[in-house]
Every structure is written in C-alpha cells, then in structure tokens.
Design an enzyme around this catalytic site. Structure first.
Site, PDB file in Angstrom:
ATOM      1  N   SER A  12       0.853  -1.194   0.000  1.00  0.00           N
ATOM      2  CA  SER A  12       0.000   0.000   0.000  1.00  0.00           C
ATOM      3  C   SER A  12       0.887   1.241   0.000  1.00  0.00           C
ATOM      4  CB  SER A  12      -0.891   0.017   1.246  1.00  0.00           C
ATOM      5  OG  SER A  12      -1.458   1.315   1.381  1.00  0.00           O
ATOM      6  N   HIS A  37      -1.207  -1.211  -4.298  1.00  0.00           N
ATOM      7  CA  HIS A  37      -2.501  -0.867  -3.698  1.00  0.00           C
ATOM      8  C   HIS A  37      -2.544   0.626  -3.388  1.00  0.00           C
ATOM      9  CE1 HIS A  37      -6.199  -1.905  -1.496  1.00  0.00           C
ATOM     10  NE2 HIS A  37      -5.819  -1.017  -0.583  1.00  0.00           N
ATOM     11  N   ASP A  39      -4.695   3.636  -1.737  1.00  0.00           N
ATOM     12  CA  ASP A  39      -5.780   3.937  -0.799  1.00  0.00           C
ATOM     13  C   ASP A  39      -6.271   5.373  -0.961  1.00  0.00           C
ATOM     14  OD1 ASP A  39      -4.108   1.818   1.399  1.00  0.00           O
ATOM     15  OD2 ASP A  39      -6.178   1.551   0.763  1.00  0.00           O
ATOM     16  N   MET A  41      -8.774   8.298  -0.073  1.00  0.00           N
ATOM     17  CA  MET A  41      -9.615   8.666   1.068  1.00  0.00           C
ATOM     18  C   MET A  41     -10.125  10.093   0.896  1.00  0.00           C
ATOM     19  SD  MET A  41      -7.214   7.204   4.116  1.00  0.00           S
ATOM     20  CE  MET A  41      -6.582   5.541   4.056  1.00  0.00           C
ATOM     21  N   HIS A  70      -8.365   1.430  -4.202  1.00  0.00           N
ATOM     22  CA  HIS A  70      -9.335   1.179  -3.125  1.00  0.00           C
ATOM     23  C   HIS A  70      -9.989   2.509  -2.775  1.00  0.00           C
ATOM     24  CE1 HIS A  70      -9.709   0.068   1.463  1.00  0.00           C
ATOM     25  NE2 HIS A  70     -10.893   0.199   0.890  1.00  0.00           N
ATOM     26  N   MET A  72     -12.056   4.663  -0.667  1.00  0.00           N
ATOM     27  CA  MET A  72     -12.704   4.866   0.629  1.00  0.00           C
ATOM     28  C   MET A  72     -13.340   6.256   0.575  1.00  0.00           C
ATOM     29  SD  MET A  72      -9.730   3.225   3.018  1.00  0.00           S
ATOM     30  CE  MET A  72      -8.477   3.383   1.753  1.00  0.00           C
ATOM     31  N   MET A 141     -11.903  -5.607   5.065  1.00  0.00           N
ATOM     32  CA  MET A 141     -11.033  -4.690   5.816  1.00  0.00           C
ATOM     33  C   MET A 141     -10.698  -5.305   7.164  1.00  0.00           C
ATOM     34  SD  MET A 141     -10.284  -2.198   3.944  1.00  0.00           S
ATOM     35  CE  MET A 141      -9.439  -1.201   5.184  1.00  0.00           C
ATOM     36  N   PHE A 147      -6.363   4.947   8.344  1.00  0.00           N
ATOM     37  CA  PHE A 147      -4.955   5.167   8.659  1.00  0.00           C
ATOM     38  C   PHE A 147      -4.170   3.862   8.571  1.00  0.00           C
ATOM     39  CE2 PHE A 147      -5.400   9.523   9.971  1.00  0.00           C
ATOM     40  CZ  PHE A 147      -6.743   9.606  10.330  1.00  0.00           C
ATOM     41  N   GLY A 148      -2.914   3.980   8.138  1.00  0.00           N
ATOM     42  CA  GLY A 148      -2.044   2.809   8.161  1.00  0.00           C
ATOM     43  C   GLY A 148      -1.543   2.596   9.574  1.00  0.00           C
ATOM     44  N   GLY A 149      -0.843   1.487   9.790  1.00  0.00           N
ATOM     45  CA  GLY A 149      -0.182   1.250  11.070  1.00  0.00           C
ATOM     46  C   GLY A 149      -1.098   0.830  12.208  1.00  0.00           C
ATOM     47  N   ASP A 180      -6.780  -6.033   4.174  1.00  0.00           N
ATOM     48  CA  ASP A 180      -6.101  -4.741   4.143  1.00  0.00           C
ATOM     49  C   ASP A 180      -6.162  -4.102   5.530  1.00  0.00           C
ATOM     50  OD1 ASP A 180      -6.894  -1.644   2.299  1.00  0.00           O
ATOM     51  OD2 ASP A 180      -5.280  -2.145   3.690  1.00  0.00           O
ATOM     52  N   GLY A 181      -4.963  -3.980   6.130  1.00  0.00           N
ATOM     53  CA  GLY A 181      -4.906  -3.292   7.430  1.00  0.00           C
ATOM     54  C   GLY A 181      -4.264  -4.174   8.484  1.00  0.00           C
ATOM     55  N   GLY A 182      -3.095  -3.772   8.955  1.00  0.00           N
ATOM     56  CA  GLY A 182      -2.414  -4.530  10.012  1.00  0.00           C
ATOM     57  C   GLY A 182      -1.859  -5.850   9.528  1.00  0.00           C
ATOM     58  N   GLY A 202       1.041  -2.047   4.132  1.00  0.00           N
ATOM     59  CA  GLY A 202       1.722  -0.762   3.970  1.00  0.00           C
ATOM     60  C   GLY A 202       2.949  -0.749   4.865  1.00  0.00           C
TER      61      GLY A 202
HETATM   62  C1  DX5 Z   1      -6.996   1.798   5.435  1.00  0.00           C
HETATM   63  C2  DX5 Z   1      -5.777   1.572   4.600  1.00  0.00           C
HETATM   64  C3  DX5 Z   1      -4.645   0.888   5.387  1.00  0.00           C
HETATM   65  C4  DX5 Z   1      -3.421   0.615   4.546  1.00  0.00           C
HETATM   66  C5  DX5 Z   1      -2.589  -0.507   5.131  1.00  0.00           C
HETATM   67  O1  DX5 Z   1      -6.761   2.485   6.547  1.00  0.00           O
HETATM   68  O2  DX5 Z   1      -6.182   0.757   3.541  1.00  0.00           O
HETATM   69  O3  DX5 Z   1      -5.180  -0.320   5.882  1.00  0.00           O
HETATM   70  O4  DX5 Z   1      -3.773   0.204   3.314  1.00  0.00           O
HETATM   71  O5  DX5 Z   1      -2.033  -0.057   6.285  1.00  0.00           O
HETATM   72  P1  DX5 Z   1      -0.986  -0.933   7.137  1.00  0.00           P
HETATM   73  O6  DX5 Z   1      -0.537  -2.094   6.300  1.00  0.00           O
HETATM   74  O7  DX5 Z   1       0.128   0.015   7.444  1.00  0.00           O
HETATM   75  O8  DX5 Z   1      -1.764  -1.383   8.325  1.00  0.00           O
HETATM   76 ZN    ZN Z   2      -6.761  -0.217   1.046  1.00  0.00          ZN
END
Ligand code: DX5
Ligand code: ZN
Length: 220
Positions: A12, A37, A39, A41, A70, A72, A141, A147-149, A180-182, A202
């Site tokens: 991402s 990917h 994202d 937003m 993606h 959002m 999701m 947010f990432g992380g 996607d996410g964590g 990401g």
């Molecule tokens: C939504 C985004 C995040 C990102 C991945 O908030 O879609 O999930 O892509 O973030 P990481 O891999 O850093 O959790």
């Molecule tokens: Zn995404």
C-alpha cells in the site's frame, strides 16, 4: 484474472514516502510485489484525506504492475471516470458508501477494468452477498479504514474471510479475497489460512529493512 488461490502481495503506497513516490513504486516493483494498492480517502467516508486520480496517473508510468485502487469515498460512482482515465486496473468500492452498488460495479466492468467490493470490520457479511456474483475481488477490511499502522482485527474479520471463501466455492464463483490493514508476516498467515489470497500491506513492507525479503516471506 489470476487464480484466486494464488497468494498475491500488494504494497500500500499509503505507507510509502510520498516525496519520492515514483521511486517507492519502482521499489515495490523490483521487490517482487504483484500489485500496487492505492488507498483513496475523501475525509468524509473515512477520517483522513489521502490522494485522488491525479496521484494515480502520476504513478501509472512508473510501473506495469496492476494498480489496485481502493476507494474509501462516499460517492465512488461520481469519480469513476477520473480513476478509469488515470489508469487504474481494478477499482474497489465500499458497500457502506452512498451509491447503487450494482450500477457502480457495472460501470467499472464496462470500462474493461476489474471490480471489487469492500466491507468494514463492523459490516456484516450478509451486506455484500447480493453483489458477490458481480465482482472480481472481495476486500475484507482488517482495520477500521483511514490510517495505516493500525492493529489487525482478527475476531471481527477472519470469520468473514472464511465465509467469503465458502460462499465462493459453494456458488462456483471466482473472486479474489483481499485483506487490508495490520497485515504483517504473522497476520498474513492467519488471513491466508482463513482464505485470503491478496495481502495488502503498507507499514510491514515499506518500513521493512529489506522489502524484497519481506515480500517473499509474506508470499509464504
Ligand atoms: C486503510 C488503509 C490501510 C493501509 C494498510 O486504513 O487501507 O489499511 O492500506 O495499512 P498498514 O498495512 O500500514 O496497516
Ligand atoms: Zn486499502
């Protein structure tokens, strides 16, 4: 469309250094990623604002990899022409957004792109069932988007991944299941065990000391 049982890795760009984003996209490409990917937003559907179609077109010439967009955003149908023109290969929209989901999916497919539907951790699997025969990808999701992380939400999301695989096999459908996410080396294995085959990451990939090693480890 590649086999939905092949494990694919999709870094991402959200977690990359945007000041050198072309370099970061090439880095993912040479590191052996399968998709990029993106994202998007809007600060309304989610509590953050990232980038739009112009950012996608800026990235397009720097990789031949699939651009996995993606959205959002609250009104994805309104912005489809711009993302299609920008060079997206796949566009995934949220079932919770304000649009006619089937109509949106049809516009994406009629433009020759692949289409996907995404659902947030709090959204029941039943909400996407009416659309599963109209998609190329189901995005479950694994964090609350924005947010990432963030940390992987296993209990709320893994049953939906498993149900997505069961539904696909039972109904002879053929959609990728993306998470996607964590997603890191450990949670990737948990998600894959439940049926996910496309892993969006990401932080785990862009913050890895050796991205190529992280990509190949995540591929299992
Ligand atoms: C939504 C985004 C995040 C990102 C991945 O908030 O879609 O999930 O892509 O973030 P990481 O891999 O850093 O959790
Ligand atoms: Zn995404």
């Amino acid at each position: 469309m590649s086999d939905c049982n092949t494990r694919l890795i999709a870094p991402s760009v959200l977690a990359s250094d945007w000041g050198i984003v072309a370099e970061e996209v090439r880095k993912a490409d040479t590191a052996g990623a399968d998709w990029i990917h993106l994202d998007v937003m809007d600060g309304h559907f989610v509590e953050n604002i990232s980038f739009g179609p112009q950012f996608v077109s800026a990235i397009r010439p720097h990789t031949k990899l699939t651009l996995d967009v993606h959205l959002m955003i609250t009104h994805p149908d309104k912005y489809l022409p711009m993302f299609i023109k920008a060079g997206a290969d796949r566009i995934t929209v949220h079932v919770e957004a304000e649009h006619d989901v089937s109509a949106t999916l049809k516009v994406i497919r009629d433009a020759g792109l692949q289409c996907g539907i995404a659902l947030n951790p709090a959204t029941p699997f039943d909400d996407v069932v009416p659309y599963l025969d109209q998609i190329d990808l189901l995005l479950v999701m694994t964090v609350v988007p924005g947010f990432g992380g963030q940390s992987f939400m296993e209990t709320e999301t893994m049953p939906k991944v498993a149900t997505g695989r069961e539904f696909r096999e039972k109904n002879g459908l053929n959609y990728h299941i993306e998470v996607d996410g964590g997603i890191d080396l450990d949670t990737a294995e948990i998600a894959a065990a439940h049926g996910a085959n496309v892993l969006v990451a990401g932080t785990a990939l862009y913050k890895a000391p050796d991205m190529a090693a992280a990509v190949s480890q995540m591929r299992g």
